[in-house]
Each structure stands twice: as C-alpha cells, then as structure tokens.
Design an enzyme around this catalytic site. Structure first.
Site, PDB file in Angstrom:
ATOM      1  N   HIS A 319       0.795  -1.211   0.000  1.00  0.00           N
ATOM      2  CA  HIS A 319       0.000   0.000   0.000  1.00  0.00           C
ATOM      3  C   HIS A 319       0.836   1.274   0.000  1.00  0.00           C
ATOM      4  O   HIS A 319       0.323   2.342  -0.364  1.00  0.00           O
ATOM      5  CB  HIS A 319      -0.954   0.009   1.205  1.00  0.00           C
ATOM      6  CG  HIS A 319      -2.211  -0.769   0.961  1.00  0.00           C
ATOM      7  ND1 HIS A 319      -2.334  -2.104   1.262  1.00  0.00           N
ATOM      8  CD2 HIS A 319      -3.409  -0.389   0.433  1.00  0.00           C
ATOM      9  CE1 HIS A 319      -3.552  -2.518   0.929  1.00  0.00           C
ATOM     10  NE2 HIS A 319      -4.220  -1.499   0.431  1.00  0.00           N
ATOM     11  N   GLY A 320       2.078   1.208   0.422  1.00  0.00           N
ATOM     12  CA  GLY A 320       2.868   2.423   0.393  1.00  0.00           C
ATOM     13  C   GLY A 320       4.223   2.274   1.042  1.00  0.00           C
ATOM     14  O   GLY A 320       4.485   1.314   1.773  1.00  0.00           O
TER      15      GLY A 320
END
Length: 463
Positions: A319-320
């Site tokens: 996700h990041g």
C-alpha cells in the site's frame, strides 16, 4: 484524466463508446486496446516512460507464458524472470524515494530522489504475476494472441486502481462477448451511482480530514480528532467503493463482468470478516499467490502465524512506502491472529461487543494508514486518547462544533451508505422512472461539483 472528470464523462466516454459500439465484434478488442492506451497516456503525459514500462510488462508476460508452454523444462526459470522483473520495477518506483530519504539522513549522503510512481503499477503488476503463475501451474493455457493479452492487462476501466482480475475470469469475454441494451443501461446506472459516492460524499469528507490536518494535530480537541478519523474512514471506503462501482459499470458497458470488490465491510463484526469484505480481489490475490503457497494454515500454528505475518507485512508494504504502512500491516496481523486463535469465538457469541470492537478499530487502524509521519501519528493518538498526554489544553475547545455543523449531513449519509439499508431501499423501487430521476439528480449534482472544481483524485491512485 480520471473517471470523475468532465473530460472523461463528456469527451472520452462519448467518443470511445460511439466507436466501440459501431465497429464489428472482431475489431472491438483493438478499439478497446487503443482507447485504454490513450486513456493511460493522458495520465502519463509528463512521464511517457510509464507507458513504455506498461507495454514492456505486457510483452514480457506474454512471451514468458508462451515460453513456459513451449519449453516446460525451463518454465521455473521463466517464471522467476517474470516475478523478479515485476518486483524490481515495483520496488524501484514505489520505494526508491523513501529509501533515498532515509539514507540522506546519514552524514555525507545526498541522493536525489524524485521518482514518480507510474499510475496503476501495483495493479497491473499483480495481474501480470498472477497470469504467469497460473500458466506455470497449468491452471490456464498461455494466451497466443498478443492483442487479447494486451487488452486484459490494459483495460482502462480497471487498469489504474483495480479490481485485480485474474485471466481465467476474463478470457471467455475476451474471446467473444455480447452487449445488450440492458447491460448498457445497467452499466450507466452503476457508473453514475459510483460517481455520486465519490464526488458527493467521499470528497467532502476528505476535505474535512484535510482541514483537520491543516489546523495541526497539536491544536485539536479529542472530539475533532475522532471526527477526523471517522471522516477519513468514510472517505476511503466511499472513494474506493465508488471507483470499483464505476469500473464495474464501465465493464458492463464494454461487455465484461468485473468482479465485486466490496461487500459492506463496515458492518463486519471482526477484523477477519472485515478483510474478507474489503478490497476482495486484493485479499484473494494474497491468499492465492502468497498465503497458500507459503503453506497457509496446513503446517501447524507456528507456520500459520509466520504466514499471516508475512502476508500482512507485504500488504502494508504494497500500500505504500512508509513506516506507518508496515505498522498498519503489523497491527492487522496481531488483530487477525488473535481472532483466529482465541478471540474469534468470543466475538461470534457477543454481538454487541463485536460491533463496538469494530466501531473503534476501523477508524483507529485507518488513522495509522492515513498519517504517514510517525511523529504526527503519535500526536494524533494523544488527541484521540487524551490520557496519553494529560494536561493538554486545546487551542479552540469548541472546534468540533464548527466542523460538526459543516459536515454532519455527509457523516449521516456516509454512514448510511456504509450499510445495506439504502441499497435495499433502492432495490425495492420498481418504478424505472423514479430510478432514472434519482440517477439524473446524482449525475447533475456530481457534474456541478466537478465543474466548480470540488473534486479530488481517487485515493487508491497513490498505490
């Protein structure tokens, strides 16, 4: 260009679909590919190399699939080449800036970090990996048409932010599909409804969270902190759910059945249930291509815990790039492991407790997800739980009343649309003219907001 833009709705959609419906069936895949690449290029005009990367990924996966079938003795090597290529590209574009920033903290280190994340790389990477793994396993035959395979990877309705579609689900429709008037009508309706969730609900709630950030977490009261956490939770859901509905609607208009990506996750009674209902295609991907190959829950408790930890750390990292995403994944691992081994039965037996449990955990876990600066995250939690920093005096003790007065309609409607209630009511409306009036009102309201500039990019474009 994004789905929630005037350019997409009033230029791209009319021009593309007029051509798409007029050409014969044998040409539709070519038109869809050209339209999808044009759509992607509009978002990559400042970085045309991103389109080159997408095309290279498509070509490599296509060739590797054919090579695995024609040279089965070396198929493990071909599979490794494909996975390594995808992971190197994903890691470089997604984590280079973060790693360089951390290294720049060291004395004498000065690394220029200005890598732009290609649109949709997380999603088309996972589709490419799933394809070559399925060919390797013998689950599907390698596609021998470069055109069909290119359409599968690049279809504009799900290229940038999913849902993640495996090749076996979509191959029959790539070979032959029929598009009825009813499909087109339903697709338009689903698209408009998703547009409304994004523009009319998610965007205002996102504005409320942004305003709270701009004030500074150091200055806000506890009620406002909780309002901000709830606002972001609703924004994220309505934003991504809205996008997924728009993708499904466009898919129907194109003749494809795009899989469901959400199943009312906010009515869940456990975090395990929540993640079966949230971003369903991503959860299925991790289960099929990581958790089960690691051994799943078949090799005892210790291995199950290890596999869950790996999956949730990978989910956070996917996700990041940031410590908060790893922390978020670790928190979810702890919660889901606890539910699996001892807490789940208690939650099943106690409905009220399980509801309260999730009402607290949903905004708390999304707060960790939303705030990338660990120091600011710590400050925010001292506002959520003032006993962590006793003696704090907020700058404006009544700040929450101001924002409650401004945003309470969006909170109420957003919470309602996180449940099945409004959808069940809509299903009971049999009069097609009433449905059309509702959709027209949603469309006009959304267009007005977009015209006035009240719009934001989809949150999942960041990933």
């Amino acid at each position: 260009m994004v789905f929630s833009s005037l350019q997409f709705i009033f230029i791209f959609v009319p021009v593309f679909f007029c051509i798409y419906y007029l050409v014969p069936g044998k040409v539709k895949n070519l038109i869809l590919l050209m339209g999808s690449l044009a759509f992607y290029l509009t978002g990559a005009l400042k970085n045309p190399e991103h389109l080159v990367l997408l095309l290279l990924s498509i070509l490599l996966d296509f060739m590797l699939g054919l090579l695995m079938e024609s040279r089965p003795k070396h198929k493990k090597a071909f599979l490794s080449i494909g996975i390594i290529f995808h992971l190197i590209c994903l890691c470089f574009f997604k984590y280079f800036n973060f790693i360089a920033g951390e290294l720049n903290r060291l004395p004498g280190v000065d690394i220029t970090a200005n890598i732009v994340l290609p649109l949709g790389i997380s999603f088309y990477t996972f589709q490419g990996i799933s394809y070559i793994i399925d060919v390797y396993r013998g689950k599907i035959e390698a596609e021998d048409s470069l055109l069909k395979f290119s359409v599968y990877i690049s279809m504009f309705e799900q290229l940038i932010a999913g849902p993640i579609v495996t090749y076996d689900r979509i191959k029959p429709e790539l070979d032959e599909r029929t598009i009825s008037k009813q499909d087109v009508k339903e697709g338009i309706g689903v698209f408009i409804f998703g547009l409304g969730l994004k523009v009319l609900l998610a965007n205002p709630l996102g504005k409320m969270f942004t305003q709270t950030q701009n004030i500074g977490f150091e200055s806000i009261t506890t009620p406002l902190a909780w309002m901000a956490a709830i606002a972001f939770s609703l924004q994220l859901y309505l934003d991504f759910f809205g996008y997924s509905l728009m993708a499904q609607g466009l898919g129907k208009m194109l003749g494809f059945n795009i899989p469901q990506n959400f199943n009312f996750p906010y009515i869940s009674r456990s975090m395990t249930e929540f993640w079966r209902r949230w971003h369903i295609t991503l959860g299925s991907w991790f289960r099929e291509y990581l958790y089960i190959p690691l051994g799943g829950n078949r090799k005892g408790t210790a291995c199950t815990i290890r596999n869950l930890l790996i999956v949730w750390l990978f989910t956070g990292a996917w996700h990041g790039a940031g410590y908060n995403f790893l922390l978020w994944g670790l928190i979810l691992f702890v919660l889901i492991a606890a539910e699996k081994f001892f807490l789940g039965g208690f939650l099943d037996r106690h409905k009220v407790f399980s509801r309260v449990y999730m009402l607290l955990l949903i905004p708390l876990t999304w707060s960790v997800f939303a705030i990338t600066d660990i120091r600011q995250l710590g400050i925010f939690f001292t506002r959520l739980f003032p006993f962590l920093k006793p003696g704090f005096v907020p700058l404006f003790p009544g700040d929450y009343l101001k924002y409650l007065g401004m945003y309470y309609p969006f909170f109420i409607i957003g919470i309602l649309f996180s449940t099945k209630l409004p959808f069940n009511i809509l299903k009971r409306i049999k009069n097609k003219y009433i449905i059309r009036l509702i959709l027209l009102a949603i469309l006009l309201g959304s267009v007005y907001c977009m015209y006035r500039g009240f719009d934001d990019p989809f949150l999942y474009f960041r990933f």
